[in-house]
Design a protein around this motif. Sequence first.
Motif, PDB file in Angstrom:
ATOM      1  N   PHE A  24       0.825  -1.212   0.000  1.00 24.42           N
ATOM      2  CA  PHE A  24       0.000   0.000   0.000  1.00 24.42           C
ATOM      3  C   PHE A  24       0.859   1.262   0.000  1.00 24.42           C
ATOM      4  CE2 PHE A  24      -1.985   3.572   2.009  1.00 24.42           C
ATOM      5  CZ  PHE A  24      -3.098   3.711   1.205  1.00 24.42           C
ATOM      6  N   PRO A  43      -9.958   5.303   5.146  1.00 25.43           N
ATOM      7  CA  PRO A  43     -10.265   3.942   4.687  1.00 25.43           C
ATOM      8  C   PRO A  43     -11.774   3.703   4.771  1.00 25.43           C
ATOM      9  CG  PRO A  43      -8.554   3.899   6.375  1.00 25.43           C
ATOM     10  CD  PRO A  43      -9.072   5.298   6.325  1.00 25.43           C
ATOM     11  N   GLY A  44     -12.324   3.069   3.758  1.00 27.12           N
ATOM     12  CA  GLY A  44     -13.751   2.774   3.764  1.00 27.12           C
ATOM     13  C   GLY A  44     -14.594   3.838   3.077  1.00 27.12           C
ATOM     14  N   ARG A  51     -15.652   0.956  -1.792  1.00 27.76           N
ATOM     15  CA  ARG A  51     -14.994   1.468  -0.607  1.00 27.76           C
ATOM     16  C   ARG A  51     -13.483   1.298  -0.780  1.00 27.76           C
ATOM     17  NH1 ARG A  51     -18.926  -0.340   4.448  1.00 27.76           N
ATOM     18  NH2 ARG A  51     -19.569   1.784   4.892  1.00 27.76           N
ATOM     19  N   VAL A  52     -12.749   2.370  -0.576  1.00 29.94           N
ATOM     20  CA  VAL A  52     -11.301   2.325  -0.781  1.00 29.94           C
ATOM     21  C   VAL A  52     -10.638   1.710   0.451  1.00 29.94           C
ATOM     22  CG1 VAL A  52      -9.225   3.677  -1.242  1.00 29.94           C
ATOM     23  CG2 VAL A  52     -11.392   4.311  -2.307  1.00 29.94           C
ATOM     24  N   ILE A  53      -9.704   0.799   0.179  1.00 34.31           N
ATOM     25  CA  ILE A  53      -9.022   0.041   1.226  1.00 34.31           C
ATOM     26  C   ILE A  53      -7.605   0.597   1.390  1.00 34.31           C
ATOM     27  CG2 ILE A  53      -8.098  -2.272   1.764  1.00 34.31           C
ATOM     28  CD1 ILE A  53     -10.461  -3.206  -0.216  1.00 34.31           C
ATOM     29  N   GLY A  54      -7.157   0.758   2.624  1.00 35.74           N
ATOM     30  CA  GLY A  54      -5.786   1.224   2.807  1.00 35.74           C
ATOM     31  C   GLY A  54      -5.528   1.791   4.178  1.00 35.74           C
ATOM     32  N   ILE A  55      -4.338   2.379   4.299  1.00 32.85           N
ATOM     33  CA  ILE A  55      -3.888   2.965   5.556  1.00 32.85           C
ATOM     34  C   ILE A  55      -4.026   4.489   5.445  1.00 32.85           C
ATOM     35  CG2 ILE A  55      -1.939   3.109   7.174  1.00 32.85           C
ATOM     36  CD1 ILE A  55      -2.939   0.218   6.597  1.00 32.85           C
ATOM     37  N   PRO A  56      -4.713   5.125   6.398  1.00 31.97           N
ATOM     38  CA  PRO A  56      -4.918   6.571   6.271  1.00 31.97           C
ATOM     39  C   PRO A  56      -3.635   7.373   6.497  1.00 31.97           C
ATOM     40  CG  PRO A  56      -5.688   5.784   8.403  1.00 31.97           C
ATOM     41  CD  PRO A  56      -5.265   4.566   7.631  1.00 31.97           C
ATOM     42  N   THR A  74      -7.100  -2.621  -3.827  1.00 38.19           N
ATOM     43  CA  THR A  74      -6.493  -3.728  -3.071  1.00 38.19           C
ATOM     44  C   THR A  74      -7.330  -4.995  -3.155  1.00 38.19           C
ATOM     45  OG1 THR A  74      -5.545  -2.136  -1.523  1.00 38.19           O
ATOM     46  CG2 THR A  74      -5.617  -4.423  -0.798  1.00 38.19           C
ATOM     47  N   LYS A  75      -6.650  -6.117  -3.405  1.00 38.66           N
ATOM     48  CA  LYS A  75      -7.278  -7.444  -3.396  1.00 38.66           C
ATOM     49  C   LYS A  75      -6.495  -8.314  -2.406  1.00 38.66           C
ATOM     50  CE  LYS A  75     -10.455  -7.006  -6.585  1.00 38.66           C
ATOM     51  NZ  LYS A  75     -11.869  -7.262  -6.326  1.00 38.66           N
ATOM     52  N   PRO A  76      -7.174  -9.215  -1.680  1.00 40.67           N
ATOM     53  CA  PRO A  76      -6.486  -9.971  -0.625  1.00 40.67           C
ATOM     54  C   PRO A  76      -5.242 -10.731  -1.090  1.00 40.67           C
ATOM     55  CG  PRO A  76      -8.853 -10.318  -0.478  1.00 40.67           C
ATOM     56  CD  PRO A  76      -8.612  -9.522  -1.737  1.00 40.67           C
ATOM     57  N   THR A  80      -1.847  -4.406  -3.516  1.00 40.82           N
ATOM     58  CA  THR A  80      -2.451  -3.144  -3.946  1.00 40.82           C
ATOM     59  C   THR A  80      -1.901  -2.729  -5.308  1.00 40.82           C
ATOM     60  OG1 THR A  80      -2.685  -2.494  -1.636  1.00 40.82           O
ATOM     61  CG2 THR A  80      -2.830  -0.734  -3.265  1.00 40.82           C
TER      62      THR A  80
END
Lengths: 104, 152
Positions: A24, A43-44, A51-56, A74-76, A80
């Motif tokens: 990320f 995030p979210g 919904r955007v996934i990540g670290i703020p 991002t996919k599991p 990213t």
Amino acid sequence: MSFCLDTYLQQSDNYEIHASKAGFKDCAMIIRYKADDLVYIKPGDEVLGVRVIGIPPIPIGFDHKKGTVFLPYTKPCHGTSVVELPINDEEIEKIRKLDTGNKK
Amino acid sequence: MKALVLLGCPETPSQTPMAVYVFDKLTKMGYDTTIAANPAASKLVKISDPEGYYKLNLVDLERTLGEINEGDYDLLVGFVHKDAAASFFVTFDQILNTKSLALVFSRDMDEVEEFVNMIEESGSNAKIQAVRAFHNPSPIKVKFDKAIKEFE
């Protein structure tokens, strides 16, 4: 019907992947480097129907000359990616309303 | 009380038995427990319980992300063993804004430290249990058992 990024990426080839299977932080750095205008979201927060996934703080970038947006995706199992795709003014304004102003 | 268990990519062998273990433990603690996983991780868990003994409640990770809201769950437990899993955990944690526990593990201690930093830098109040583990679930089980006592 509202725009959905997942569907768009499956059904269109009008987008560019600038990084894939990355971390990320690397993707956030690429967005900051490539975009000429940035907003930072939580995030979210929902952008283009997902919904955007990540670290703020999560950077969302714009290239206003090209009329495109850069965002992390991002996919599991695949990490990213940075996706660049066309965006209209209405969606840009929706994203601007999410701006936390926090760049740290 | 409701608990959500987040699974990451199924590449790490210890995640599947720990998912069943955590589900069982939380259910016995009185939580109505749901496991959110991608299709591959979900199949590994489902096939581990062929007779339906545990009555595992499995849902799709990305669909759940699109549907959840603050207050939907009283506890979040996440398996964090990849960069993407840390991002997913932080995102669910911020949306749900509830008690949370991150089980951080990898065979590489540098990665463990990196994932812990990602969660901490997000401003999360999650309890973080970090350990070097990959094939063997026991170190994760020990950390989980210790941490979950604080939620009892």
